[in-house]
Design a protein around this motif. Sequence first.
Motif, PDB file in Angstrom:
ATOM      1  N   THR A 159       0.813  -1.212   0.000  1.00  0.00           N
ATOM      2  CA  THR A 159       0.000   0.000   0.000  1.00  0.00           C
ATOM      3  C   THR A 159       0.855   1.276   0.000  1.00  0.00           C
ATOM      4  OG1 THR A 159      -0.112   0.022   2.422  1.00  0.00           O
ATOM      5  CG2 THR A 159      -1.847  -1.174   1.239  1.00  0.00           C
ATOM      6  N   LYS A 160       0.177   2.397  -0.281  1.00  0.00           N
ATOM      7  CA  LYS A 160       0.764   3.744  -0.241  1.00  0.00           C
ATOM      8  C   LYS A 160       1.863   3.923  -1.281  1.00  0.00           C
ATOM      9  CE  LYS A 160      -0.564   4.132   4.611  1.00  0.00           C
ATOM     10  NZ  LYS A 160      -0.244   4.581   5.971  1.00  0.00           N
ATOM     11  N   ALA A 161       1.673   3.282  -2.450  1.00  0.00           N
ATOM     12  CA  ALA A 161       2.685   3.351  -3.508  1.00  0.00           C
ATOM     13  C   ALA A 161       2.857   4.760  -4.064  1.00  0.00           C
ATOM     14  CB  ALA A 161       2.319   2.380  -4.632  1.00  0.00           C
ATOM     15  N   ASP A 162       1.856   5.635  -3.898  1.00  0.00           N
ATOM     16  CA  ASP A 162       1.964   7.009  -4.397  1.00  0.00           C
ATOM     17  C   ASP A 162       2.988   7.825  -3.616  1.00  0.00           C
ATOM     18  OD1 ASP A 162       0.044   8.661  -2.215  1.00  0.00           O
ATOM     19  OD2 ASP A 162      -0.504   6.572  -2.556  1.00  0.00           O
ATOM     20  N   LYS A 163       3.437   7.301  -2.485  1.00  0.00           N
ATOM     21  CA  LYS A 163       4.417   8.016  -1.667  1.00  0.00           C
ATOM     22  C   LYS A 163       5.840   7.852  -2.182  1.00  0.00           C
ATOM     23  CE  LYS A 163       1.216   9.099   1.400  1.00  0.00           C
ATOM     24  NZ  LYS A 163       0.739  10.497   1.579  1.00  0.00           N
ATOM     25  N   LEU A 164       6.036   6.954  -3.171  1.00  0.00           N
ATOM     26  CA  LEU A 164       7.374   6.650  -3.660  1.00  0.00           C
ATOM     27  C   LEU A 164       7.462   6.830  -5.174  1.00  0.00           C
ATOM     28  CD1 LEU A 164       8.102   3.342  -1.699  1.00  0.00           C
ATOM     29  CD2 LEU A 164       8.803   5.654  -1.060  1.00  0.00           C
ATOM     30  N   SER A 168      12.061   3.590  -6.412  1.00  0.00           N
ATOM     31  CA  SER A 168      11.929   3.206  -4.998  1.00  0.00           C
ATOM     32  C   SER A 168      10.887   2.109  -4.829  1.00  0.00           C
ATOM     33  CB  SER A 168      11.550   4.427  -4.154  1.00  0.00           C
ATOM     34  OG  SER A 168      12.596   5.379  -4.150  1.00  0.00           O
ATOM     35  N   ILE A 169       9.826   2.153  -5.630  1.00  0.00           N
ATOM     36  CA  ILE A 169       8.807   1.111  -5.563  1.00  0.00           C
ATOM     37  C   ILE A 169       9.425  -0.246  -5.895  1.00  0.00           C
ATOM     38  CG2 ILE A 169       6.764   0.170  -6.735  1.00  0.00           C
ATOM     39  CD1 ILE A 169       5.696   3.028  -6.924  1.00  0.00           C
ATOM     40  N   SER A 170      10.179  -0.300  -6.982  1.00  0.00           N
ATOM     41  CA  SER A 170      10.814  -1.548  -7.389  1.00  0.00           C
ATOM     42  C   SER A 170      11.786  -2.050  -6.323  1.00  0.00           C
ATOM     43  CB  SER A 170      11.554  -1.345  -8.710  1.00  0.00           C
ATOM     44  OG  SER A 170      12.199  -2.524  -9.123  1.00  0.00           O
ATOM     45  N   LYS A 171      12.574  -1.146  -5.771  1.00  0.00           N
ATOM     46  CA  LYS A 171      13.545  -1.513  -4.739  1.00  0.00           C
ATOM     47  C   LYS A 171      12.846  -2.037  -3.485  1.00  0.00           C
ATOM     48  CE  LYS A 171      17.097   0.509  -1.756  1.00  0.00           C
ATOM     49  NZ  LYS A 171      17.830   1.768  -1.391  1.00  0.00           N
ATOM     50  N   ASN A 172      11.793  -1.346  -3.062  1.00  0.00           N
ATOM     51  CA  ASN A 172      11.113  -1.739  -1.830  1.00  0.00           C
ATOM     52  C   ASN A 172      10.314  -3.024  -1.993  1.00  0.00           C
ATOM     53  OD1 ASN A 172      12.203   0.709  -1.103  1.00  0.00           O
ATOM     54  ND2 ASN A 172      10.399   1.409   0.012  1.00  0.00           N
ATOM     55  N   ILE A 173       9.780  -3.265  -3.195  1.00  0.00           N
ATOM     56  CA  ILE A 173       9.111  -4.540  -3.457  1.00  0.00           C
ATOM     57  C   ILE A 173      10.107  -5.686  -3.298  1.00  0.00           C
ATOM     58  CG2 ILE A 173       8.103  -5.978  -5.281  1.00  0.00           C
ATOM     59  CD1 ILE A 173       6.077  -4.076  -4.186  1.00  0.00           C
ATOM     60  N   SER A 174      11.324  -5.482  -3.809  1.00  0.00           N
ATOM     61  CA  SER A 174      12.371  -6.496  -3.667  1.00  0.00           C
ATOM     62  C   SER A 174      12.711  -6.735  -2.200  1.00  0.00           C
ATOM     63  CB  SER A 174      13.627  -6.073  -4.431  1.00  0.00           C
ATOM     64  OG  SER A 174      13.385  -5.998  -5.816  1.00  0.00           O
ATOM     65  N   CYS A 175      12.718  -5.662  -1.404  1.00  0.00           N
ATOM     66  CA  CYS A 175      13.001  -5.792   0.036  1.00  0.00           C
ATOM     67  C   CYS A 175      11.912  -6.590   0.746  1.00  0.00           C
ATOM     68  CB  CYS A 175      13.141  -4.407   0.667  1.00  0.00           C
ATOM     69  SG  CYS A 175      14.642  -3.522   0.184  1.00  0.00           S
ATOM     70  N   ILE A 176      10.656  -6.372   0.346  1.00  0.00           N
ATOM     71  CA  ILE A 176       9.555  -7.119   0.951  1.00  0.00           C
ATOM     72  C   ILE A 176       9.683  -8.603   0.620  1.00  0.00           C
ATOM     73  CG2 ILE A 176       7.050  -7.465   0.961  1.00  0.00           C
ATOM     74  CD1 ILE A 176       6.746  -4.455   0.444  1.00  0.00           C
ATOM     75  N   LYS A 177       9.990  -8.911  -0.645  1.00  0.00           N
ATOM     76  CA  LYS A 177      10.179 -10.311  -1.047  1.00  0.00           C
ATOM     77  C   LYS A 177      11.297 -10.964  -0.249  1.00  0.00           C
ATOM     78  CE  LYS A 177       8.614  -9.772  -5.851  1.00  0.00           C
ATOM     79  NZ  LYS A 177       9.022  -9.909  -7.265  1.00  0.00           N
ATOM     80  N   LYS A 178      12.377 -10.224  -0.061  1.00  0.00           N
ATOM     81  CA  LYS A 178      13.515 -10.760   0.687  1.00  0.00           C
ATOM     82  C   LYS A 178      13.140 -11.026   2.138  1.00  0.00           C
ATOM     83  CE  LYS A 178      18.347  -9.791   1.834  1.00  0.00           C
ATOM     84  NZ  LYS A 178      19.478  -8.815   1.667  1.00  0.00           N
ATOM     85  N   ALA A 179      12.399 -10.094   2.745  1.00  0.00           N
ATOM     86  CA  ALA A 179      11.996 -10.256   4.142  1.00  0.00           C
ATOM     87  C   ALA A 179      11.050 -11.431   4.325  1.00  0.00           C
ATOM     88  CB  ALA A 179      11.341  -8.971   4.647  1.00  0.00           C
ATOM     89  N   LEU A 180      10.176 -11.645   3.335  1.00  0.00           N
ATOM     90  CA  LEU A 180       9.220 -12.754   3.417  1.00  0.00           C
ATOM     91  C   LEU A 180       9.827 -14.075   2.935  1.00  0.00           C
ATOM     92  CD1 LEU A 180       5.978 -10.976   2.129  1.00  0.00           C
ATOM     93  CD2 LEU A 180       6.707 -11.340   4.499  1.00  0.00           C
ATOM     94  N   LYS A 181      11.039 -13.989   2.358  1.00  0.00           N
ATOM     95  CA  LYS A 181      11.804 -15.168   1.921  1.00  0.00           C
ATOM     96  C   LYS A 181      11.095 -15.956   0.821  1.00  0.00           C
ATOM     97  CE  LYS A 181      14.195 -15.602   6.351  1.00  0.00           C
ATOM     98  NZ  LYS A 181      14.534 -16.487   7.508  1.00  0.00           N
ATOM     99  N   VAL A 182      10.412 -15.216  -0.071  1.00  0.00           N
ATOM    100  CA  VAL A 182       9.768 -15.831  -1.231  1.00  0.00           C
ATOM    101  C   VAL A 182      10.136 -14.981  -2.453  1.00  0.00           C
ATOM    102  CG1 VAL A 182       7.632 -16.699  -2.243  1.00  0.00           C
ATOM    103  CG2 VAL A 182       7.869 -16.606   0.245  1.00  0.00           C
ATOM    104  N   PRO A 183      11.276 -15.242  -3.074  1.00  0.00           N
ATOM    105  CA  PRO A 183      11.759 -14.387  -4.175  1.00  0.00           C
ATOM    106  C   PRO A 183      10.798 -14.296  -5.354  1.00  0.00           C
ATOM    107  CG  PRO A 183      13.494 -15.851  -3.386  1.00  0.00           C
ATOM    108  CD  PRO A 183      12.232 -16.307  -2.738  1.00  0.00           C
TER     109      PRO A 183
END
Length: 211
Positions: A159-164, A168-183
Amino acid sequence: MTDTNKASINITKAEYIASAVEPRQFPEEKLRQIAFIGRSNVGKSSLINSLTRFHNLARVSREPGKTQTINFFKLTAKYYEDESIKDFYLVDLPGYGYAKTGQANRKKWASFIEKYFLFPQDLYCVCQLIDIRHDPMPSDINMFNWLLKHEIPVFVIATKADKLGKNSISKNISCIKKALKVPELTILPYSSVKNEGRSYLLDFIGHALVE
């Protein structure tokens, strides 16, 4: 992941049906369900209102005494291709990770949310909302892993993708995938302010209702 095409469905009707804290209070009519959950202040109400375009729909749960209940909304989806109609429940679940809430209340809410998830019903998936601006919190990760453990399908919405910006959206999506451990995880960036991601989510729901 952007909205490049018209969605396959349109939400033509939405109404509040019930609030519940235990299975006996769930609606009697059996319909396919799509549930939404996320941390407090993740923007869940805004997303629901953006998705349905019934802008006061999610505010029903803000009535005194009902702010921490499972809220059922009956939605009607009309398919553009053949004008067929499908009804379903959008289920608005209480937020998790309340920093200012006592441990006893957190345990109580966790208990009836768990009862909802494990109650036999036509639950297609849980849309888990995570704030795209930040790394997932431990409570986000715990919820995601709990759903996977119990073999409950989960669709992550950032959520709140309009803030980035786009980078940054692409980078942060990658960070979420990494944190959830599902690439390979599909994550939908969503902006309730700009309705970005809405068509994709409507298509997802449209597919869910006929699968």
